[in-house]
Design an enzyme around this catalytic site. Structure first.
Site, PDB file in Angstrom:
ATOM      1  N   ARG A  64     -36.413  23.982  24.580  1.00 39.64           N
ATOM      2  CA  ARG A  64     -36.433  22.559  24.925  1.00 39.64           C
ATOM      3  C   ARG A  64     -35.526  21.761  23.988  1.00 39.64           C
ATOM      4  O   ARG A  64     -34.909  20.778  24.399  1.00 39.64           O
ATOM      5  CB  ARG A  64     -37.879  22.051  24.812  1.00 39.64           C
ATOM      6  CG  ARG A  64     -38.194  20.804  25.585  1.00 39.64           C
ATOM      7  CD  ARG A  64     -39.604  20.277  25.273  1.00 39.64           C
ATOM      8  NE  ARG A  64     -40.653  21.260  25.184  1.00 39.64           N
ATOM      9  CZ  ARG A  64     -41.379  21.734  26.207  1.00 39.64           C
ATOM     10  NH1 ARG A  64     -41.129  21.283  27.420  1.00 39.64           N
ATOM     11  NH2 ARG A  64     -42.323  22.625  26.012  1.00 39.64           N
ATOM     12  N   TYR A  65     -35.510  22.147  22.719  1.00 39.72           N
ATOM     13  CA  TYR A  65     -34.713  21.446  21.710  1.00 39.72           C
ATOM     14  C   TYR A  65     -33.626  22.405  21.222  1.00 39.72           C
ATOM     15  O   TYR A  65     -33.800  23.620  21.278  1.00 39.72           O
ATOM     16  CB  TYR A  65     -35.591  21.060  20.509  1.00 39.72           C
ATOM     17  CG  TYR A  65     -36.842  20.298  20.848  1.00 39.72           C
ATOM     18  CD1 TYR A  65     -36.811  18.914  21.013  1.00 39.72           C
ATOM     19  CD2 TYR A  65     -38.061  20.955  20.976  1.00 39.72           C
ATOM     20  CE1 TYR A  65     -37.969  18.206  21.294  1.00 39.72           C
ATOM     21  CE2 TYR A  65     -39.220  20.255  21.259  1.00 39.72           C
ATOM     22  CZ  TYR A  65     -39.173  18.886  21.414  1.00 39.72           C
ATOM     23  OH  TYR A  65     -40.316  18.189  21.690  1.00 39.72           O
ATOM     24  N   ARG A  86     -34.636  25.296  18.172  1.00 38.11           N
ATOM     25  CA  ARG A  86     -35.869  26.083  18.138  1.00 38.11           C
ATOM     26  C   ARG A  86     -36.312  26.460  19.546  1.00 38.11           C
ATOM     27  O   ARG A  86     -35.998  25.755  20.507  1.00 38.11           O
ATOM     28  CB  ARG A  86     -36.994  25.328  17.425  1.00 38.11           C
ATOM     29  CG  ARG A  86     -37.304  23.955  18.003  1.00 38.11           C
ATOM     30  CD  ARG A  86     -37.854  23.063  16.900  1.00 38.11           C
ATOM     31  NE  ARG A  86     -38.274  21.739  17.354  1.00 38.11           N
ATOM     32  CZ  ARG A  86     -37.441  20.704  17.435  1.00 38.11           C
ATOM     33  NH1 ARG A  86     -36.163  20.831  17.171  1.00 38.11           N
ATOM     34  NH2 ARG A  86     -37.897  19.526  17.815  1.00 38.11           N
ATOM     35  N   CYS A 114     -56.350  33.651  24.829  1.00 39.01           N
ATOM     36  CA  CYS A 114     -56.822  32.884  23.667  1.00 39.01           C
ATOM     37  C   CYS A 114     -58.220  33.379  23.284  1.00 39.01           C
ATOM     38  O   CYS A 114     -58.952  33.879  24.133  1.00 39.01           O
ATOM     39  CB  CYS A 114     -56.915  31.401  24.006  1.00 39.01           C
ATOM     40  SG  CYS A 114     -55.360  30.698  24.567  1.00 39.01           S
ATOM     41  N   CYS A 172     -60.024  26.115  25.675  1.00 40.31           N
ATOM     42  CA  CYS A 172     -60.317  24.694  25.460  1.00 40.31           C
ATOM     43  C   CYS A 172     -60.330  24.002  26.818  1.00 40.31           C
ATOM     44  O   CYS A 172     -59.417  24.206  27.627  1.00 40.31           O
ATOM     45  CB  CYS A 172     -59.254  24.090  24.561  1.00 40.31           C
ATOM     46  SG  CYS A 172     -58.956  25.078  23.069  1.00 40.31           S
ATOM     47  N   CYS A 191     -57.135  22.126  27.754  1.00 44.39           N
ATOM     48  CA  CYS A 191     -55.879  22.839  27.461  1.00 44.39           C
ATOM     49  C   CYS A 191     -54.719  22.358  28.329  1.00 44.39           C
ATOM     50  O   CYS A 191     -54.827  22.262  29.546  1.00 44.39           O
ATOM     51  CB  CYS A 191     -56.081  24.333  27.690  1.00 44.39           C
ATOM     52  SG  CYS A 191     -54.560  25.269  27.448  1.00 44.39           S
ATOM     53  N   ARG A 230     -52.080  24.050  28.804  1.00 48.44           N
ATOM     54  CA  ARG A 230     -51.526  25.202  29.543  1.00 48.44           C
ATOM     55  C   ARG A 230     -52.629  25.914  30.314  1.00 48.44           C
ATOM     56  O   ARG A 230     -52.578  27.121  30.517  1.00 48.44           O
ATOM     57  CB  ARG A 230     -50.830  26.176  28.578  1.00 48.44           C
ATOM     58  CG  ARG A 230     -49.600  25.602  27.923  1.00 48.44           C
ATOM     59  CD  ARG A 230     -48.654  26.679  27.392  1.00 48.44           C
ATOM     60  NE  ARG A 230     -47.489  26.039  26.827  1.00 48.44           N
ATOM     61  CZ  ARG A 230     -47.208  26.005  25.510  1.00 48.44           C
ATOM     62  NH1 ARG A 230     -47.999  26.624  24.650  1.00 48.44           N
ATOM     63  NH2 ARG A 230     -46.133  25.383  25.061  1.00 48.44           N
ATOM     64  N   ASP A 252     -52.462  15.628  27.146  1.00 50.41           N
ATOM     65  CA  ASP A 252     -51.488  15.787  28.232  1.00 50.41           C
ATOM     66  C   ASP A 252     -52.152  15.613  29.593  1.00 50.41           C
ATOM     67  O   ASP A 252     -53.381  15.642  29.714  1.00 50.41           O
ATOM     68  CB  ASP A 252     -50.843  17.171  28.131  1.00 50.41           C
ATOM     69  CG  ASP A 252     -49.996  17.302  26.876  1.00 50.41           C
ATOM     70  OD1 ASP A 252     -49.175  16.393  26.638  1.00 50.41           O
ATOM     71  OD2 ASP A 252     -50.175  18.285  26.136  1.00 50.41           O
ATOM     72  N   ASP A 257     -46.167  14.366  24.371  1.00 45.10           N
ATOM     73  CA  ASP A 257     -45.208  15.246  25.034  1.00 45.10           C
ATOM     74  C   ASP A 257     -44.865  14.563  26.349  1.00 45.10           C
ATOM     75  O   ASP A 257     -45.733  14.435  27.234  1.00 45.10           O
ATOM     76  CB  ASP A 257     -45.835  16.630  25.283  1.00 45.10           C
ATOM     77  CG  ASP A 257     -45.362  17.650  24.270  1.00 45.10           C
ATOM     78  OD1 ASP A 257     -44.158  17.953  24.279  1.00 45.10           O
ATOM     79  OD2 ASP A 257     -46.196  18.111  23.475  1.00 45.10           O
ATOM     80  N   LYS A 268     -41.270  15.839  22.582  1.00 47.35           N
ATOM     81  CA  LYS A 268     -42.270  14.980  21.928  1.00 47.35           C
ATOM     82  C   LYS A 268     -41.641  13.672  21.492  1.00 47.35           C
ATOM     83  O   LYS A 268     -40.505  13.663  21.020  1.00 47.35           O
ATOM     84  CB  LYS A 268     -42.827  15.678  20.689  1.00 47.35           C
ATOM     85  CG  LYS A 268     -43.693  16.863  20.986  1.00 47.35           C
ATOM     86  CD  LYS A 268     -44.224  17.474  19.702  1.00 47.35           C
ATOM     87  CE  LYS A 268     -45.066  18.693  20.031  1.00 47.35           C
ATOM     88  NZ  LYS A 268     -44.287  19.743  20.732  1.00 47.35           N
TER      89      LYS A 268
HETATM   90  S1  SF4 Z   1     -55.326  24.633  23.763  1.00 47.61           S
HETATM   91 FE1  SF4 Z   1     -54.983  26.146  25.405  1.00 47.61          FE
HETATM   92  S2  SF4 Z   1     -53.474  27.559  24.559  1.00 47.61           S
HETATM   93 FE2  SF4 Z   1     -54.402  26.475  22.811  1.00 47.61          FE
HETATM   94  S3  SF4 Z   1     -56.163  27.731  22.172  1.00 47.61           S
HETATM   95 FE3  SF4 Z   1     -56.957  26.212  23.591  1.00 47.61          FE
HETATM   96  S4  SF4 Z   1     -56.927  27.272  25.571  1.00 47.61           S
HETATM   97 FE4  SF4 Z   1     -55.551  28.433  24.216  1.00 47.61          FE
END
Ligand code: SF4
Length: 353
Positions: free
Chosen positions: A93-94, A97, A106, A110, A113, A115, A276, A313, A320
């Site tokens: 993206r940048y 990096r 994971c 979360c 999340c 993603r 997000d 983001d 960002k």
């Molecule tokens: S935010 Fe998403 S990618 Fe990060 S640890 Fe939690 S579930 Fe996994």
């Protein structure tokens, strides 16, 4: 909790048995679990107060039927990873990096999340050996890439042997100077952070950073603090990464305690993300104005060491942007109005008599 847990909770029945979901709410949790991955490690499960339906740790990990309410502005790839992916597993993206997403698994999932459509057992999976070869070939053929950021998923779910394979491959790419791992493992599964894992994070001739993800000061329990200490004692600089979340840390005292906790653990506060536009996460989002007021509440009141950068983001993959309210605003006459930590404003340069 009826008894101490020894393994990660993954199913609605396990959540009910552990007392984290009332039996009457099992079907709602099951509907969410059918759509989005669920996992709560023992370290996190034991922090949740089952008697508190608003527990800030539970809110981050226990599935909530509100996740099935998808709002029109929400999108499956809120930060535009896929539109900046030149080869599978790489996000460029940048200029200097790249992200390298070797794994989309994971230790916990979360509920907010960003993603969430990519991670979990039904997510994008682990890169095949051939895809990994293409990812490293991309990095090797782009001399402008100074830093490689392993994210995912959580790269620290990989075994030390697999991690060492990744870092050894980077050691052979001269223009890569910095290797960064983004992880929730030191907090949610701190026992994984042992000598073998720490050794595997280091790449010969490179500098390794670890960005530690936590959102509430209670997550920085003694075992998590000890894991951070093992990393810091091994000479690995630590950065923080948090998401500003309604009902979790949208409180000046909680946020201050979180940032102080990081600093006590030698984790430098780095990013505080505005949530997000991930699908089904509207119940976590607050307005940017609310976020700005919370971030301003940290300034001056607590140590300068404890000040994260509040970032958004930009949807679509535009990167960002820092979004804290400015402390210096230029007036029409060219004089700046500068806000001090109490909220009072002062002209700069000051008026002369
Ligand atoms: S935010 Fe998403 S990618 Fe990060 S640890 Fe939690 S579930 Fe996994």
């Amino acid at each position: 909790m009826t008894q101490p847990l020894s393994r990660t909770l993954r199913t609605p029945d396990e959540l009910v048995a552990a007392g984290l979901v009332p039996a009457g709410a099992r079907e709602g949790a099951a509907a969410v679990a059918a759509r989005y991955a669920v996992a709560i490690t023992p370290a996190m499960a034991q922090l949740i107060d089952p008697a508190d339906p608003d527990d800030p740790i539970g809110r981050q990990f226990v599935p909530d039927p509100a996740e099935l309410r998808i709002l029109p502005e929400e999108r499956p790839d809120p930060i535009g990873d896929l539109s900046h992916s030149p080869v599978e597993g790489v996000v460029h993206r940048y200029p200097d990096r790249v992200l390298l997403k070797a794994v989309h698994v994971c230790p916990v999932y979360c509920r907010f999340c960003f993603r969430r459509e990519m991670v979990g057992p039904q997510g994008l999976g682990t890169l095949s050996p051939e895809a990994l070869d293409r990812a490293f070939a991309y990095v090797a053929s782009h001399p402008e890439i100074w830093e490689v950021i392993f994210t995912g998923g959580d790269p620290l779910v990989l075994s030390p042997r697999r991690l060492a394979e990744l870092t050894e491959r980077l050691a052979g790419i001269g223009h890569v100077r910095i290797v960064r791992f983004h992880s929730r493992v030191p907090v949610v599964e701190p026992e994984r952070v042992d000598a073998a894992l720490i050794a595997a994070l280091k790449a010969s001739g490179k500098t390794t950073y670890v960005a530690v993800h936590a959102n509430h000061p209670r997550e920085l329990a003694p075992a998590a603090r000890a894991a951070c200490a093992r990393l810091a004692d091994a000479g690995i600089p630590l950065l923080s990464q948090s998401v500003l979340l309604k009902g979790v840390n949208d409180d000046p005292e909680i946020l201050a305690a979180l940032m102080r906790g990081f600093v006590e653990c030698r984790v430098q506060p780095y990013y505080l993300h505005h949530p997000d536009l991930a699908p089904g996460t509207g119940h976590f989002r607050l307005s940017i104005a609310e976020g700005q007021a919370l971030v301003a509440s940290l300034r001056g009141r607590i140590s300068g060491l404890c000040q994260p950068t509040y970032v958004l983001d930009i949807p679509g993959g535009h990167g960002k942007a820092p979004i804290a309210a400015p402390f210096a605003v230029r007036r029409a006459d060219g004089v700046y109005e500068v806000t001090d930590y109490t909220g009072a404003t002062h002209p700069y340069p000051p008026a002369t008599d």
